[in-house]
Scaffold this motif. Sequence first.
Motif, PDB file in Angstrom:
ATOM      1  N   ASN A   1       0.827  -1.205   0.000  1.00 51.20           N
ATOM      2  CA  ASN A   1       0.000   0.000   0.000  1.00 51.20           C
ATOM      3  C   ASN A   1       0.865   1.262   0.000  1.00 51.20           C
ATOM      4  N   ARG A   2       0.281   2.322  -0.523  1.00 50.04           N
ATOM      5  CA  ARG A   2       0.936   3.645  -0.595  1.00 50.04           C
ATOM      6  C   ARG A   2       2.239   3.608  -1.405  1.00 50.04           C
TER       7      ARG A   2
ATOM      8  N   SER B   1      -3.843  -0.764  -1.298  1.00 50.74           N
ATOM      9  CA  SER B   1      -4.539   0.521  -1.224  1.00 50.74           C
ATOM     10  C   SER B   1      -3.579   1.685  -1.438  1.00 50.74           C
ATOM     11  N   GLY B   2      -4.120   2.793  -1.901  1.00 46.44           N
ATOM     12  CA  GLY B   2      -3.328   4.008  -2.059  1.00 46.44           C
ATOM     13  C   GLY B   2      -2.283   3.947  -3.148  1.00 46.44           C
TER      14      GLY B   2
ATOM     15  N   GLN C   1      -8.652  -0.139  -1.804  1.00 44.13           N
ATOM     16  CA  GLN C   1      -9.246   1.189  -1.649  1.00 44.13           C
ATOM     17  C   GLN C   1      -8.253   2.294  -2.010  1.00 44.13           C
ATOM     18  N   GLU C   2      -8.771   3.447  -2.321  1.00 40.89           N
ATOM     19  CA  GLU C   2      -7.971   4.645  -2.627  1.00 40.89           C
ATOM     20  C   GLU C   2      -7.033   4.446  -3.813  1.00 40.89           C
ATOM     21  N   ASN C   3      -7.528   3.817  -4.865  1.00 39.18           N
ATOM     22  CA  ASN C   3      -6.814   3.732  -6.125  1.00 39.18           C
ATOM     23  C   ASN C   3      -7.619   4.542  -7.135  1.00 39.18           C
ATOM     24  N   SER C   4      -7.408   4.310  -8.393  1.00 37.83           N
ATOM     25  CA  SER C   4      -8.186   4.984  -9.441  1.00 37.83           C
ATOM     26  C   SER C   4      -8.832   3.950 -10.347  1.00 37.83           C
TER      27      SER C   4
ATOM     28  N   SER D   1     -13.414   0.585  -2.003  1.00 36.07           N
ATOM     29  CA  SER D   1     -13.927   1.922  -1.721  1.00 36.07           C
ATOM     30  C   SER D   1     -12.960   3.004  -2.209  1.00 36.07           C
ATOM     31  N   ARG D   2     -13.487   4.174  -2.472  1.00 28.67           N
ATOM     32  CA  ARG D   2     -12.731   5.347  -2.931  1.00 28.67           C
ATOM     33  C   ARG D   2     -11.922   5.060  -4.200  1.00 28.67           C
ATOM     34  N   ASN D   3     -12.620   4.496  -5.184  1.00 26.52           N
ATOM     35  CA  ASN D   3     -12.069   4.284  -6.518  1.00 26.52           C
ATOM     36  C   ASN D   3     -12.943   5.034  -7.506  1.00 26.52           C
TER      37      ASN D   3
END
Length: 195
Positions: A108-109, A132-133, A156-159, A180-182
């Motif tokens: 992640n990140r 994620s990220g 989560q938190e990708n595009s 989530s948050r894609n």
Amino acid sequence: MALPQLSWLLLLLLLAGHAPRTLSCPRGCRCYSLAVECGSIALREIPSGVPPLIQTFFLQDNAIGQIRQWDLSALGQLRYLYLQNNSISALEPGAFRGQAQLLELALNRNRIHLLSADTFQGLEHLRILYLSGNQITRLQDHTFRCLQRLQELHLQENSVEVLGQEALVGLSSLALLDLSRNSLRTLQQGSLRPY
């Protein structure tokens, strides 16, 4: 004065070119019996000279940009690998081929944008995967086909805009999937089916 028998054996091994190889702890890292901690020391690549029997490897908060096929090949006993908060943009196909014992992988990140069907080859026992990220925009068909025992997949938190209809094929043990948050707008019928 005669040398003790053990000293003679070591001398013979040295003369024959078969000296026992001892691996020290990589510079800047801290080594324990089954763990190596190399976090936050500005590493640009995975260090060599890591004791081969370690089970936990901390490499978080560095500047590692890629994982190559040979970076982890000597560490076949790894159970936990933490590479979060680096600059990883490339995961060479086969980079995890020798990691059959790995249970948890934290990526992640980072800056990962592309995953292929060969990215996670060799991770038959992986239970938790953190992605994620990152900058992943598309999950292609069969991306996770090698991860039949995976229980948690954190994306989560990708595009992610596109989830291939067979992207999750092989994830028959999956209990948690976080997308989530894609940027997903539509899902094709059956795209969340793991087999």
